[in-house]
Design a protein around this motif. Structure first.
Motif, PDB file in Angstrom:
ATOM      1  N   MET A   1     -10.038 -10.083 -12.737  1.00  0.00           N
ATOM      2  CA  MET A   1      -9.338  -8.953 -12.094  1.00  0.00           C
ATOM      3  C   MET A   1      -7.949  -8.753 -12.709  1.00  0.00           C
ATOM      4  O   MET A   1      -7.482  -7.638 -12.863  1.00  0.00           O
TER       5      MET A   1
ATOM      6  N   PRO B   1      -5.904  -6.175  -5.780  1.00  0.00           N
ATOM      7  CA  PRO B   1      -5.884  -6.200  -4.309  1.00  0.00           C
ATOM      8  C   PRO B   1      -6.348  -7.530  -3.736  1.00  0.00           C
ATOM      9  O   PRO B   1      -6.856  -8.393  -4.456  1.00  0.00           O
TER      10      PRO B   1
ATOM     11  N   TRP C   1       0.335   6.115 -14.016  1.00  0.00           N
ATOM     12  CA  TRP C   1      -0.165   5.006 -13.208  1.00  0.00           C
ATOM     13  C   TRP C   1      -0.621   3.819 -14.036  1.00  0.00           C
ATOM     14  O   TRP C   1      -0.766   2.717 -13.532  1.00  0.00           O
TER      15      TRP C   1
ATOM     16  N   PHE D   1      -2.626  -3.271 -10.442  1.00  0.00           N
ATOM     17  CA  PHE D   1      -2.743  -3.699  -9.044  1.00  0.00           C
ATOM     18  C   PHE D   1      -3.990  -4.569  -8.874  1.00  0.00           C
ATOM     19  O   PHE D   1      -5.081  -4.188  -9.275  1.00  0.00           O
TER      20      PHE D   1
ATOM     21  N   ALA E   1      -8.404   4.905 -17.312  1.00  0.00           N
ATOM     22  CA  ALA E   1      -7.399   5.934 -17.005  1.00  0.00           C
ATOM     23  C   ALA E   1      -6.515   6.263 -18.208  1.00  0.00           C
ATOM     24  O   ALA E   1      -5.868   7.304 -18.237  1.00  0.00           O
TER      25      ALA E   1
ATOM     26  N   MET F   1     -12.658  -1.364 -17.428  1.00  0.00           N
ATOM     27  CA  MET F   1     -12.215  -0.380 -16.431  1.00  0.00           C
ATOM     28  C   MET F   1     -10.707  -0.157 -16.541  1.00  0.00           C
ATOM     29  O   MET F   1     -10.209   0.931 -16.260  1.00  0.00           O
TER      30      MET F   1
ATOM     31  N   LEU G   1       2.250   1.900  -3.445  1.00  0.00           N
ATOM     32  CA  LEU G   1       1.254   2.412  -4.395  1.00  0.00           C
ATOM     33  C   LEU G   1       0.684   3.767  -3.981  1.00  0.00           C
ATOM     34  O   LEU G   1      -0.225   4.282  -4.623  1.00  0.00           O
ATOM     35  N   GLY G   2       1.190   4.310  -2.892  1.00  0.00           N
ATOM     36  CA  GLY G   2       0.722   5.627  -2.456  1.00  0.00           C
ATOM     37  C   GLY G   2      -0.616   5.598  -1.744  1.00  0.00           C
ATOM     38  O   GLY G   2      -1.254   6.633  -1.567  1.00  0.00           O
ATOM     39  N   LEU G   3      -1.098   4.409  -1.364  1.00  0.00           N
ATOM     40  CA  LEU G   3      -2.384   4.321  -0.658  1.00  0.00           C
ATOM     41  C   LEU G   3      -2.204   4.557   0.839  1.00  0.00           C
ATOM     42  O   LEU G   3      -3.166   4.801   1.556  1.00  0.00           O
TER      43      LEU G   3
ATOM     44  N   ARG H   1       0.826  -1.217   0.000  1.00  0.00           N
ATOM     45  CA  ARG H   1       0.000   0.000   0.000  1.00  0.00           C
ATOM     46  C   ARG H   1       0.859   1.265   0.000  1.00  0.00           C
ATOM     47  O   ARG H   1       0.514   2.261  -0.613  1.00  0.00           O
TER      48      ARG H   1
ATOM     49  N   ARG I   1      -8.843  -8.441  -1.848  1.00  0.00           N
ATOM     50  CA  ARG I   1     -10.250  -8.848  -1.870  1.00  0.00           C
ATOM     51  C   ARG I   1     -10.775  -9.007  -3.295  1.00  0.00           C
ATOM     52  O   ARG I   1     -11.974  -9.139  -3.499  1.00  0.00           O
ATOM     53  N   ALA I   2      -9.872  -9.030  -4.293  1.00  0.00           N
ATOM     54  CA  ALA I   2     -10.303  -8.993  -5.695  1.00  0.00           C
ATOM     55  C   ALA I   2     -11.340 -10.042  -6.057  1.00  0.00           C
ATOM     56  O   ALA I   2     -12.287  -9.765  -6.767  1.00  0.00           O
TER      57      ALA I   2
END
Lengths: 265, 259
Positions: free
Chosen positions: B155, B86, B79, B84, B110, B106, B56-58, B53, B88-89
């Motif tokens: 995912m 995660p 980015w 990434f 970006a 999705m 990734l800057g979270l 995290r 819980r994917a």
């Protein structure tokens, strides 16, 4: 049914109502998926403070409602990000606080009358030309923003952190979403009423979700349900002299129950 | 492994993370280079996810610095180069209104400008990502109706659709059956070898990691970097790391010792 369109006030109410059905259902899809349903109720009550100020001070209540609802949305986001408070507690506090403030303002100003009642439950009789123009002028850019960023907002509702690590400006878009929702809610209170607008945002999407289809189709079903409810509900309102917000909400709830039954697992 | 590129993808220096005076991670320094295949292991609460995290800057580190492609995190804009997936994917909300294709698309959001819709090229990249993950047949299906293993591939396809240079996966096998897990590790190895995508993943499957990975990071408040895990990872190391007894199991197929 056509004879009611001979009345100018009905034409105005339908134009405003259709506009609001489109705005409420599309923004509602994001609100429901983000688990922000209660926020629409809270902002509707904040808009009521704007209505109260408008009624007492003699400004157009709709414009003041838009401003107050937007400020309230920003306050909610600020409290959420900067204090360790539960989201639903914040919403609950601002909801009851807004209602209390609106009642105090209206009582002090001596304007506790029918005019406020129409803002609570919606009234097709009271939609003025100025209201239709306000809804069109403010609602069009709000809708354009929602559509422009729909893919980004959809990604954020799916997974905020993954969206962030993909380079999407999550904070900015969340801020944009609550602002647009606040505007839409404030605009809707003429037709649907502040106590009932939350339902028009949340129920069409909740019903559409029962059909378990992709994102685009969910929005389309939600849009159809909202439009049908507004048109049918306003017709009922006209023929039976009932508050339009109530008939619209009862129609959309019937569609919701029907959707539940049709799609029972 | 030859490290041909001088600028690492991740350059982490003295990274620490403290919560209410308790050190979760302290003084982590590591580099991740192009083309690497890295596994991160460690006990629960050891700070693996916190490290990812922060990369990734979270999560904001208490001290230290992360550089991504040579740039400080706050100045990093590309980015889409990072994919990434995660923890819980595979545990997606069953009612979420999304087809497999909706989710994979999705990954392209970006990459495109605000005023443009998806182009033919975007559609082709999305198809390609689904093909690589073997989910083309599922593209019209609602993601909530898929099995854990299928969701996991969706995912990863979503992450691949942004054409990343590095894939970061946080315990991607949560809620996934054994057969799907083996298939999954083969896919990761293939992406690393054939597509030259750098892979970093957190795992608990210590048995699987010895085969394909290049380097192993063990994270338990501090980082231990193992450059040749096949040779140097011993059961004593694993026992120390997890605080449990580990036993040797002889793996006949690969003639490797795994714990």
């Amino acid at each position: 049914m056509t004879e009611m369109f001979a009345y100018e006030f009905i034409q105005r109410a339908f134009v405003a109502g259709i506009f609001i059905a489109i705005l409420a259902s599309i923004s509602g899809t994001f609100i429901v998926l983000k688990r922000y349903s209660l926020m629409s109720e809270t902002l509707a009550h904040s808009a009521l403070v704007g209505v109260a100020v408008g009624l007492v001070a003699g400004y157009n209540p709709l414009w003041v409602a838009v401003i107050v609802a937007v400020l309230s949305a920003w306050l909610i986001e600020y409290l959420r990000s900067n204090f360790s408070l539960y989201s639903d507690s914040i919403l609950s506090i601002i909801l009851s606080g807004s209602l209390a403030l609106a009642v105090v303002i209206v009582s002090l100003g001596g304007a506790f009358n029918n005019s406020l009642f129409s803002y609570l439950f919606g009234s097709i009789l009271s939609v003025s030309n100025e209201d239709v123009v306000t809804i069109a002028i403010v609602g069009t850019p709000a809708l354009a923003l929602l559509l422009l960023f729909s893919k980004e907002l959809y990604f954020i509702t799916y997974d905020e952190e993954v969206a962030k690590t993909s380079g999407i400006k999550v904070k900015l878009l969340n801020f944009l979403l609550v602002t647009v929702v606040a505007i839409i809610i404030a605009l809707s209170i003429r037709v649907v009423g502040s106590l009932l607008i939350g339902a028009l945002m949340v129920i069409p999407t909740s019903a559409a979700l029962q059909y378990r289809v992709g994102f685009k189709n969910t929005i389309l079903i939600s849009l159809f349900f909202a439009l049908f409810s507004v048109v049918f509900g306003m017709s009922l309102s006209f023929y039976f002299s009932l508050p339009s917000g109530a008939t619209i909400v009862l129609t959309v709830i019937s569609l919701f129950i029907l959707s539940l039954i049709v799609n029972k697992k | 492994m030859s490290l041909t590129f001088k600028v690492p993808i991740f350059d982490v220096k003295n990274l620490s993370f403290r919560v209410r005076g308790v050190d979760i991670l302290s003084q982590i320094s590591l580099e991740i280079f192009h083309g690497e295949y890295i596994a991160i292991i460690g006990p629960n609460g050891g700070g693996k996810t916190t490290l990812i995290r922060m990369l990734l800057g979270l999560e904001k580190p208490s001290s230290g610095e992360v550089r991504l492609f040579g740039k400080k995190l706050k100045n990093f804009k590309e980015w889409y180069k990072i994919g990434f997936v995660p923890q819980r994917a595979s545990l997606v909300d069953e009612n979420f209104p999304a087809t497999v294709e909706d989710i994979v698309k999705m990954g392209r959001v970006a990459n495109r400008g605000i005023f443009t819709s998806f182009s033919n090229e975007d559609t082709k990249i999305v198809e390609d990502a689904m093909l690589k993950m073997d989910i083309v047949d599922l593209k019209e299906k609602m993601v909530g109706t898929l099995s854990g293993g299928q969701r996991q591939r969706v995912m990863i396809a979503r992450a691949l659709a942004s054409k990343p240079e590095i894939l970061i996966l946080d315990e991607p096998n949560t809620g996934v059956d054994m057969v799907s897990q083996q298939r999954f590790y083969k896919l990761l190895a293939k992406l690393n070898k054939e597509e030259k995508i750098t892979i970093v993943f957190i795992t608990h499957d210590i048995g699987v990691i010895a085969d394909d990975i290049g380097r192993l990071f063990t994270i338990n408040q501090k980082a231990t970097i193992c450059n040749d895990p096949k040779e140097t990872l011993s059961c004593e190391d694993v026992s120390t790391l997890y605080g449990i007894d580990a036993h040797l199991i002889h793996n006949h197929k690969h003639e490797d010792h795994v714990c």
